[in-house]
Motif scaffolding. Sequence first.
Motif, PDB file in Angstrom:
ATOM      1  N   ASN A  52     -22.733  18.338 -38.272  1.00 43.94           N
ATOM      2  CA  ASN A  52     -22.785  17.002 -37.658  1.00 43.94           C
ATOM      3  C   ASN A  52     -21.629  16.739 -36.673  1.00 43.94           C
ATOM      4  N   THR A  85     -16.535  13.842 -37.137  1.00 47.82           N
ATOM      5  CA  THR A  85     -17.267  12.888 -36.295  1.00 47.82           C
ATOM      6  C   THR A  85     -17.895  13.710 -35.169  1.00 47.82           C
ATOM      7  N   GLU A  86     -18.551  13.045 -34.239  1.00 45.81           N
ATOM      8  CA  GLU A  86     -19.245  13.802 -33.186  1.00 45.81           C
ATOM      9  C   GLU A  86     -18.320  14.147 -32.019  1.00 45.81           C
ATOM     10  N   ALA A 114     -22.327  16.446 -31.036  1.00 42.96           N
ATOM     11  CA  ALA A 114     -22.972  15.256 -30.445  1.00 42.96           C
ATOM     12  C   ALA A 114     -24.204  15.722 -29.659  1.00 42.96           C
ATOM     13  N   CYS A 156     -24.041  18.413 -26.711  1.00 41.03           N
ATOM     14  CA  CYS A 156     -22.734  19.070 -26.956  1.00 41.03           C
ATOM     15  C   CYS A 156     -22.661  20.473 -26.336  1.00 41.03           C
ATOM     16  N   ASP A 159     -18.253  16.083 -27.944  1.00 46.14           N
ATOM     17  CA  ASP A 159     -19.063  16.519 -26.797  1.00 46.14           C
ATOM     18  C   ASP A 159     -18.775  17.963 -26.419  1.00 46.14           C
TER      19      ASP A 159
END
Length: 272
Positions: free
Chosen positions: A204, A181-182, A207, A210, A184
């Motif tokens: 991916n 998942t994303e 984010a 990031c 930061d």
Amino acid sequence: MSLYAVVGNPVEHSRSPYIHQLFANQTEEAVDYCAVKVDPDSFDSFVKKFFDDGGAGLNVTVPFKEAAYRLTERHGPRAMLARSVNTLYLDDSGTLCGENTDGIGLVRDIQDNNSFPIQEKRVLLVGAGGAARGALAELVNHEPSSVILVNRTFSKAEQLKEEFGNFAPVEAFSYDNFEATEFDLIVNATSLGLTGNLPPLEKNVLAPGCCCYDMMYGTGGTGFVQWAKENGAALALDGIGMLVEQAAESFSIWRGKKPETGAVISLLREQS
Ligand code: ATR
């Protein structure tokens, strides 16, 4: 003149003597700092003799940080959490004290030098060895919204989740069961860069905005920093800033003076 040293194996390429000499000049402290390579089975006796002979403080690097933790009689809060020590000194009563300044170095470089607050960020920490422990011991103090640990050996990530889960929302995965998942903030705490390899992450995971941080550094940057830049990270940082900041915190524990780090980081960057 007070004597300090970094002890490790290997230690020949350590930049710590150079950094501490710059700090000593800047703060006008009478400090002599050298690098000492020690055989794995003589670490304990080396430390004892160093302080018996009047040494003022030691930095400890790979592979002795856990041994230094076991030897230490009084632990600082981050050493306690990390179960590893990179800074040794004696208190007024001659007790051997140890702290871990690695996590502080990492967080100061991210937050203060690069203006990237950790609070409320989704953090991915890659790796679960000694470097990851040091990083976690301070990352959890800055209220990240979550910390996901991913490591080749799942049991080690799970162990860290057990130890640090009381301080922040921590989850543990292996690369096989990790669903990207994303994030930061992505911190590479593996030793993969030493062999020129990358952790197996999908692009991916980045984010928008990031920050990617490689705790390693090397001439001309690292593979992970390169990967982060190619995949659109807003910040792609290697570990030079962390190296200088952890040294500054050690210096300040020993000498009671906090050196200015910006110029030292710039100097090291020019030379790398
Ligand atoms: P350090 O003190 O630098 O953290 P370490 O404690 O040996 O050194 O930890 C090295 C980290 O890099 C670990 O997370 C290790 O994964 P394992 O716990 O599974 O050993 C990770 N690492 C090293 N080589 C790796 C590889 N080829 N693939 C994936 N991860 C690797």
